[in-house]
Structure formats: structure tokens, C-alpha cells
Design a protein around this motif. Structure first.
Motif, PDB file in Angstrom:
ATOM      1  N   LYS A 141       0.816  -1.227   0.000  1.00  0.00           N
ATOM      2  CA  LYS A 141       0.000   0.000   0.000  1.00  0.00           C
ATOM      3  C   LYS A 141       0.848   1.275   0.000  1.00  0.00           C
ATOM      4  O   LYS A 141       0.488   2.267   0.614  1.00  0.00           O
TER       5      LYS A 141
ATOM      6  N   ASP B  88      -4.457   2.853  -0.359  1.00  0.00           N
ATOM      7  CA  ASP B  88      -5.268   1.691  -0.011  1.00  0.00           C
ATOM      8  C   ASP B  88      -6.193   1.335  -1.170  1.00  0.00           C
ATOM      9  O   ASP B  88      -6.366   2.114  -2.101  1.00  0.00           O
TER      10      ASP B  88
ATOM     11  N   GLU C  31      -4.481   8.233   0.403  1.00  0.00           N
ATOM     12  CA  GLU C  31      -5.021   8.696   1.674  1.00  0.00           C
ATOM     13  C   GLU C  31      -5.556  10.123   1.541  1.00  0.00           C
ATOM     14  O   GLU C  31      -6.630  10.446   2.030  1.00  0.00           O
TER      15      GLU C  31
END
Length: 158
Positions: free
Chosen positions: A34, A38, A132
Motif C-alpha cells: 500500500k 489503499d 489517503e
């Protein structure tokens, strides 16, 4: 709808027929660990790929192996078709879209000569990554794992 007309949820649909798998099953540590973000991945059954969500194509790699899509909510995804497919320089990839185009889920992105491409790369596993920053605190809720048909709802981001 959320505050200021932005949707609270983003629906993610299968871009191909195949299997929904965990990122950890992708044989490339950039994805499996990752490092880019994600998400989850697909093990495709064929070479027909469509947009997994509504949005604007912010990136269409000239090689046809990867597509960045930004939803009106701000959520962005990267669909990366196969591993080391960039090395083919577009061979076997018939791109159907262009950068900055608006797409709906299910719109054709690319047709791939699956047999030829598959024989030249280590894997056709296809990560779908969300950074993110692009998630903005939202969570990926996978609603379907295992076998899927193209266009089937596989995740909701909320």
C-alpha cells in the motif's frame, strides 16, 4: 448529498469480469504494501475494462495501462491494469478515452489483447488504488469479494 452538494458516498463498480482480491495478493510490493494508497484489486478474466466510478479522467497513460479518475466528491482512484504492463509501451492496448474526459461508471476505458498481453507480463492482476489524501478521511467498504461481473457494485467509500 452532503454539505455543499458533495455526495457522502462514492460507489465503486467492477471494471472487469474476474475476481475481487486483496491488495496483499498482488505480486508487486508497491501495491501489496500500500505504498501508493489503499484499495483492492481484480484478477481479470478478459481484456475489457470500463470505468469503476463516475468522474473526470485526470490521467490516461499513453501506454493504456493506467487511468486516474477523480469523482466530484474529491475521491480519486488509480486503475492500474496488470503488472509491468507499462513496459509494453501500449502494445495490445486499444484506448477508448482521453484525458480530461468525463466518464460514468461502465464507460469503456480500454480493450486489451488479453492473451498477448498476459503472455508478456508477470501478472494481469489489476490494483484499484485510492490515496489517503484523496480519501479525505473516508473509508473503503468492500461489499463484494470473489467472482464479479463487470459493472457489479464492489465497494462504497464513505
Amino acid at each position: 448529498m452532503g454539505l455543499f452538494g458533495k455526495p457522502k458516498e462514492v460507489e465503486i463498480f467492477a471494471p472487469c469480469d474476474g475476481q475481487v482480491i486483496d491488495l496483499e495478493q498482488v505480486e508487486d510490493e508497491v501495491f501489496s504494501e500500500k505504498m501508493l494508497g489503499d484499495g483492492f484489486a481484480f484478477d481479470p478474466d478478459n481484456g475489457n475494462f470500463v470505468s469503476p466510478m463516475d468522474g473526470k479522467l485526470i490521467t490516461v497513460f499513453p501506454s493504456g495501462h493506467a487511468y486516474g479518475i477523480k469523482h466530484k466528491s474529491g475521491v480519486e482512484c488509480l486503475l492500474h491494469i496488470g503488472l509491468d504492463t507499462v513496459s509494453l509501451n501500449g502494445e495490445g492496448f486499444d484506448i477508448k478515452v482521453s484525458q480530461n474526459e468525463i466518464v460514468k461508471h461502465g464507460d469503456k476505458l480500454v480493450n486489451i489483447d488479453f492473451k498477448t498481453v498476459k503472455s508478456k507480463v508477470p501478472s494481469m492482476k489489476t490494483p484499484l488504488i485510492f490515496t489517503e489524501d484523496a480519501l479525505g478521511g473516508k473509508k473503503i467498504n468492500i461489499v463484494k469479494k470473489g467472482p464479479v461481473k463487470q459493472g457489479e457494485l464492489v465497494a462504497i467509500i464513505k
